[in-house]
Design a protein around this motif. Structure first.
Motif, mmCIF file in Angstrom:
data_model
loop_
_atom_site.group_PDB
_atom_site.id
_atom_site.type_symbol
_atom_site.label_atom_id
_atom_site.label_comp_id
_atom_site.label_asym_id
_atom_site.label_seq_id
_atom_site.Cartn_x
_atom_site.Cartn_y
_atom_site.Cartn_z
ATOM 1 N N ARG A 434 0.808 -1.220 0.000
ATOM 2 C CA ARG A 434 0.000 0.000 0.000
ATOM 3 C C ARG A 434 0.846 1.276 0.000
ATOM 4 N NH1 ARG A 434 -2.786 -0.488 4.597
ATOM 5 N NH2 ARG A 434 -4.096 -2.091 3.625
ATOM 6 N N PRO A 435 1.880 1.403 0.876
ATOM 7 C CA PRO A 435 2.678 2.641 0.886
ATOM 8 C C PRO A 435 3.331 2.974 -0.448
ATOM 9 C CG PRO A 435 3.055 1.386 2.897
ATOM 10 C CD PRO A 435 2.265 0.501 1.987
ATOM 11 N N PRO A 436 4.032 2.005 -1.100
ATOM 12 C CA PRO A 436 4.620 2.360 -2.398
ATOM 13 C C PRO A 436 3.572 2.665 -3.459
ATOM 14 C CG PRO A 436 4.921 0.020 -1.918
ATOM 15 C CD PRO A 436 4.450 0.666 -0.667
ATOM 16 N N PHE A 437 2.414 1.995 -3.393
ATOM 17 C CA PHE A 437 1.350 2.267 -4.358
ATOM 18 C C PHE A 437 0.846 3.704 -4.196
ATOM 19 C CE2 PHE A 437 -3.139 2.430 -5.573
ATOM 20 C CZ PHE A 437 -3.089 1.918 -6.866
ATOM 21 N N LEU A 438 0.675 4.125 -2.942
ATOM 22 C CA LEU A 438 0.187 5.486 -2.680
ATOM 23 C C LEU A 438 1.257 6.538 -2.957
ATOM 24 C CD1 LEU A 438 -1.850 4.866 0.612
ATOM 25 C CD2 LEU A 438 -2.738 5.187 -1.706
ATOM 26 N N ALA A 439 2.531 6.125 -2.915
ATOM 27 C CA ALA A 439 3.610 7.084 -3.176
ATOM 28 C C ALA A 439 3.801 7.325 -4.668
ATOM 29 C CB ALA A 439 4.917 6.570 -2.563
ATOM 30 N N THR A 440 3.473 6.343 -5.484
ATOM 31 C CA THR A 440 3.721 6.437 -6.918
ATOM 32 C C THR A 440 3.008 7.617 -7.598
ATOM 33 O OG1 THR A 440 4.034 4.040 -6.980
ATOM 34 C CG2 THR A 440 3.692 5.145 -9.079
ATOM 35 N N PRO A 441 1.753 7.971 -7.216
ATOM 36 C CA PRO A 441 1.108 9.116 -7.875
ATOM 37 C C PRO A 441 1.911 10.413 -7.803
ATOM 38 C CG PRO A 441 -0.527 7.852 -6.672
ATOM 39 C CD PRO A 441 0.809 7.258 -6.343
ATOM 40 N N PHE A 442 2.747 10.569 -6.773
ATOM 41 C CA PHE A 442 3.572 11.781 -6.694
ATOM 42 C C PHE A 442 4.543 11.853 -7.870
ATOM 43 C CE2 PHE A 442 2.244 11.224 -2.252
ATOM 44 C CZ PHE A 442 1.769 12.504 -1.981
ATOM 45 N N TRP A 443 4.981 10.689 -8.335
ATOM 46 C CA TRP A 443 5.859 10.631 -9.503
ATOM 47 C C TRP A 443 5.136 11.135 -10.742
ATOM 48 C CZ3 TRP A 443 10.028 10.715 -12.172
ATOM 49 C CH2 TRP A 443 10.128 10.097 -13.424
ATOM 50 N N PHE A 444 3.868 10.774 -10.875
ATOM 51 C CA PHE A 444 3.112 11.211 -12.041
ATOM 52 C C PHE A 444 2.770 12.696 -11.969
ATOM 53 C CE2 PHE A 444 2.337 6.606 -12.084
ATOM 54 C CZ PHE A 444 2.728 6.335 -13.386
ATOM 55 N N VAL A 445 2.601 13.209 -10.755
ATOM 56 C CA VAL A 445 2.411 14.662 -10.591
ATOM 57 C C VAL A 445 3.672 15.388 -11.051
ATOM 58 C CG1 VAL A 445 2.120 16.519 -8.914
ATOM 59 C CG2 VAL A 445 0.714 14.458 -8.738
ATOM 60 N N LEU A 446 4.838 14.854 -10.656
ATOM 61 C CA LEU A 446 6.108 15.453 -11.084
ATOM 62 C C LEU A 446 6.236 15.406 -12.600
ATOM 63 C CD1 LEU A 446 8.926 16.615 -10.525
ATOM 64 C CD2 LEU A 446 9.750 14.260 -10.217
ATOM 65 N N LEU A 447 5.850 14.282 -13.210
ATOM 66 C CA LEU A 447 5.901 14.171 -14.665
ATOM 67 C C LEU A 447 4.997 15.201 -15.335
ATOM 68 C CD1 LEU A 447 5.952 10.348 -15.549
ATOM 69 C CD2 LEU A 447 7.776 12.025 -15.835
ATOM 70 N N ALA A 448 3.812 15.423 -14.750
ATOM 71 C CA ALA A 448 2.875 16.405 -15.320
ATOM 72 C C ALA A 448 3.482 17.803 -15.304
ATOM 73 C CB ALA A 448 1.564 16.381 -14.543
ATOM 74 N N ILE A 449 4.161 18.137 -14.203
ATOM 75 C CA ILE A 449 4.808 19.456 -14.096
ATOM 76 C C ILE A 449 5.945 19.572 -15.108
ATOM 77 C CG2 ILE A 449 6.172 20.946 -12.578
ATOM 78 C CD1 ILE A 449 4.599 19.730 -10.211
ATOM 79 N N LEU A 450 6.759 18.526 -15.198
ATOM 80 C CA LEU A 450 7.888 18.543 -16.126
ATOM 81 C C LEU A 450 7.415 18.623 -17.577
ATOM 82 C CD1 LEU A 450 10.230 15.874 -14.467
ATOM 83 C CD2 LEU A 450 10.518 18.360 -14.480
ATOM 84 N N TRP A 451 6.294 17.958 -17.868
ATOM 85 C CA TRP A 451 5.750 18.012 -19.229
ATOM 86 C C TRP A 451 5.313 19.425 -19.591
ATOM 87 C CZ3 TRP A 451 5.581 16.970 -23.974
ATOM 88 C CH2 TRP A 451 4.491 17.302 -24.776
ATOM 89 N N GLN A 452 4.643 20.108 -18.668
ATOM 90 C CA GLN A 452 4.207 21.481 -18.933
ATOM 91 C C GLN A 452 5.400 22.399 -19.172
ATOM 92 O OE1 GLN A 452 1.136 22.653 -19.484
ATOM 93 N NE2 GLN A 452 0.383 20.538 -19.273
ATOM 94 N N LEU A 453 6.465 22.208 -18.385
ATOM 95 C CA LEU A 453 7.667 23.028 -18.558
ATOM 96 C C LEU A 453 8.327 22.739 -19.902
ATOM 97 C CD1 LEU A 453 9.222 22.735 -14.965
ATOM 98 C CD2 LEU A 453 8.049 24.721 -15.953
ATOM 99 N N ARG A 454 8.427 21.464 -20.254
ATOM 100 C CA ARG A 454 9.054 21.087 -21.516
ATOM 101 C C ARG A 454 8.224 21.560 -22.705
ATOM 102 N NH1 ARG A 454 13.783 20.037 -23.857
ATOM 103 N NH2 ARG A 454 14.386 19.290 -21.792
ATOM 104 N N LYS A 455 6.893 21.429 -22.611
ATOM 105 C CA LYS A 455 6.005 21.847 -23.698
ATOM 106 C C LYS A 455 6.146 23.345 -23.958
ATOM 107 C CE LYS A 455 1.485 22.144 -23.126
ATOM 108 N NZ LYS A 455 0.034 21.809 -23.018
ATOM 109 N N ARG A 456 6.165 24.144 -22.894
ATOM 110 C CA ARG A 456 6.293 25.594 -23.058
ATOM 111 C C ARG A 456 7.637 25.961 -23.666
ATOM 112 N NH1 ARG A 456 3.571 27.509 -17.264
ATOM 113 N NH2 ARG A 456 1.470 26.698 -17.741
ATOM 114 N N LYS A 457 8.690 25.249 -23.278
ATOM 115 C CA LYS A 457 10.021 25.513 -23.833
ATOM 116 C C LYS A 457 10.031 25.219 -25.337
ATOM 117 C CE LYS A 457 14.917 24.411 -23.018
ATOM 118 N NZ LYS A 457 15.323 24.127 -24.391
ATOM 119 N N LEU A 458 9.448 24.101 -25.725
ATOM 120 C CA LEU A 458 9.393 23.744 -27.141
ATOM 121 C C LEU A 458 8.575 24.759 -27.935
ATOM 122 C CD1 LEU A 458 8.863 19.873 -26.795
ATOM 123 C CD2 LEU A 458 10.929 21.027 -27.625
#
Length: 476
Positions: A434-458
């Motif tokens: 359960r703990p690692p499963f609940l921790a994983t969504p934070f990784w996807f939140v980070l990916l969403a932020i990084l995608w927005q930054l990369r998209k704007r740069k492009l």
């Protein structure tokens, strides 16, 4: 850093893998640390029901791989899952899938290196923790700096070793059962051991369901054949053979091996913290054979880490070509090796060294990391299935012309997605997972932020959000 052997940023990898490489990579990818180490924990949780767990997971993995096979062969310009996702779902999906797959292999490789350390200390407890981890990370770096044909050759022999060991264990186990062998502690080998100690489902429905948690991790790597296909000669001939053999591999290496192990050693006598492949032979009095299997388990973890580093660097190469990672990661040397992507990914492998001093619970750490990997692989496999659903609607003519169609193409993808929801529920249900499963969504939140930054740069630079995928060649 010298660049004399480096091609231009548009350099490409080479199709240096042969049919025998791909076939053995496909087999070796399905025989990893999850089977050799994780199966002990699984048996303690589910008992003989683990046999049915592997059958069910294998059933769905076959459909995932058939979907992946049809997608890859529908356009040989697809090199990774990221290429498929961005073409079918959009640039954001390529970014998410590729970075997620890269990260999942990074942490899986770290887990493998930690496991290797534990295996080495089985032979000599006096060896410092950091030494085998350092040596392993260094060797993996050197191996992945070689042309892909050498990677294929290494994995070929790693896979041969694992296959021979498991088949040898099955043969010895069958002989022990047929001769009614009795171990020094009075335990008699018999197929009846599968049901005489609480039945086939000794833990009830709960134990059966919990078996899926780490069971799914055992199959991480089976999709590696899709990554390797981009560097394989004649993928139209070799890829279908590799994928179609999945059912037989699962029946032999998972169902067959574990059934024999629990026939020789009753499931309730298997140590959850050790490899059942080793403890079974040790209990039967085959000390030398147990040591040999321990050596195979060690090389299996090395093989898994080697394949993971290979897959991770190829994903990073693809990300760079798409503009989703620094441009230097798409540089290849004169032999077609993406050296900078290899170096960058390898840096994270050395993170295993400080982790070795954070605690001594190898199996606990393995469970945490494998659960996080399982969550991430669901996303990767899910992207393949969802991409296939879109492909079926968008390119019905490609599906009609395909010589390697997914069986039950209209129905199977939705059934697989329902299975993924079930797996997510089991990960949330277990206390360890359960703990690692609940921790994983934070990784996807980070990916969403990084995608927005990369998209704007492009967009600011006037560049496309991703590299275009060429249409299939007419001969495809």
């Amino acid at each position: 850093m010298s660049t004399t052997a480096t091609a231009s940023p548009t350099g490409e990898m080479q199709r240096g893998l042969k049919n025998r490489h791909l076939q053995l990579i496909a087999i070796g990818g399905a025989i990893g640390t999850g089977l050799f180490l994780g199966s002990g924990k699984l048996i303690s949780v589910s008992g003989p029901a683990i046999i049915f767990v592997y059958m069910v997971i294998g059933f769905f993995v076959f459909f995932i791989m058939r979907a992946l096979g049809e997608l890859l062969l529908s356009n040989l310009n697809y090199h990774t899952f990221g290429d498929i996702a961005k073409d079918m779902l959009g640039p954001w999906a390529g970014f998410f899938v590729s970075w997620n797959y890269w990260f999942s292999w990074v942490i899986a490789c770290v887990a493998d290196i930690i496991a290797i350390t534990a295996y080495v200390q089985w032979f000599n407890p006096e060896i410092p923790n950091w030494l085998p981890a350092l040596i392993t990370a260094g060797v993996l770096l050197v191996l992945n700096l070689q042309p892909v044909k050498y990677f294929g050759e290494t994995e070929f022999w790693f896979a041969i070793l694992k296959i021979v060991a498991i088949l040898g264990l099955i043969a010895v186990g069958v002989i022990l059962v047929l001769t009614g062998f009795t171990s020094p502690d009075g335990t008699q080998a018999s197929f009846a051991n599968l049901w005489e100690h609480g039945g086939m489902f000794p833990m009830g429905a709960s134990g059966f369901v919990l078996g899926f948690q780490m069971g799914i991790f055992s199959f991480i790597g089976v999709e590696m054949v899709g990554t390797a296909a981009a560097e394989t000669e004649n993928p139209r001939k070799t890829l279908p053979k590799a994928i179609n053999s999945i059912v037989l591999r699962i029946l032999i290496f998972y169902v067959g091996a574990l059934a024999i192990i629990m026939s020789v050693t009753p499931w309730n006598m298997i140590d959850a913290d050790k490899s059942p492949f080793v403890t079974t032979l040790a209990l039967a009095g085959f000390g030398l054979a147990a040591a040999a299997i321990q050596l195979v388990v060690l090389t299996s973890a090395a093989s898994s880490a080697n394949g993971g580093l290979y897959s991770g660097t190829r994903m990073l190469f693809g990300l760079s070509k798409d503009g989703h990672a620094p441009k230097s990661f798409s540089l290849t040397d004169s032999r077609g090796v993406p050296k900078r992507a290899v170096f960058f990914t390898s840096v994270f492998l050395f993170a295993a060294i400080p982790l070795l001093f954070a605690g001594d619970g190898v199996v606990a750490a393995f469970t945490f990391v494998s659960s996080m990997c399982a969550t991430m692989i669901l996303f990767t496999w899910g992207s393949i299935v969802v991409s296939y659903i879109v492909y079926l609607k968008r390119y019905p003519e490609r599906h009609a012309e395909s010589k390697f169609k997914l069986p039950l193409a209209r129905f199977a993808p939705w059934l697989v997605l329902a299975f993924f929801v079930f797996i997510a529920g089991t990960l949330l249900y277990g206390e360890d997972t359960r703990p690692p499963f609940l921790a994983t969504p934070f990784w996807f939140v980070l990916l969403a932020i990084l995608w927005q930054l990369r998209k704007r740069k492009l967009q600011r630079e006037g560049r496309p959000l991703t590299a275009a995928i060429p249409l299939p060649d007419t001969q495809d």
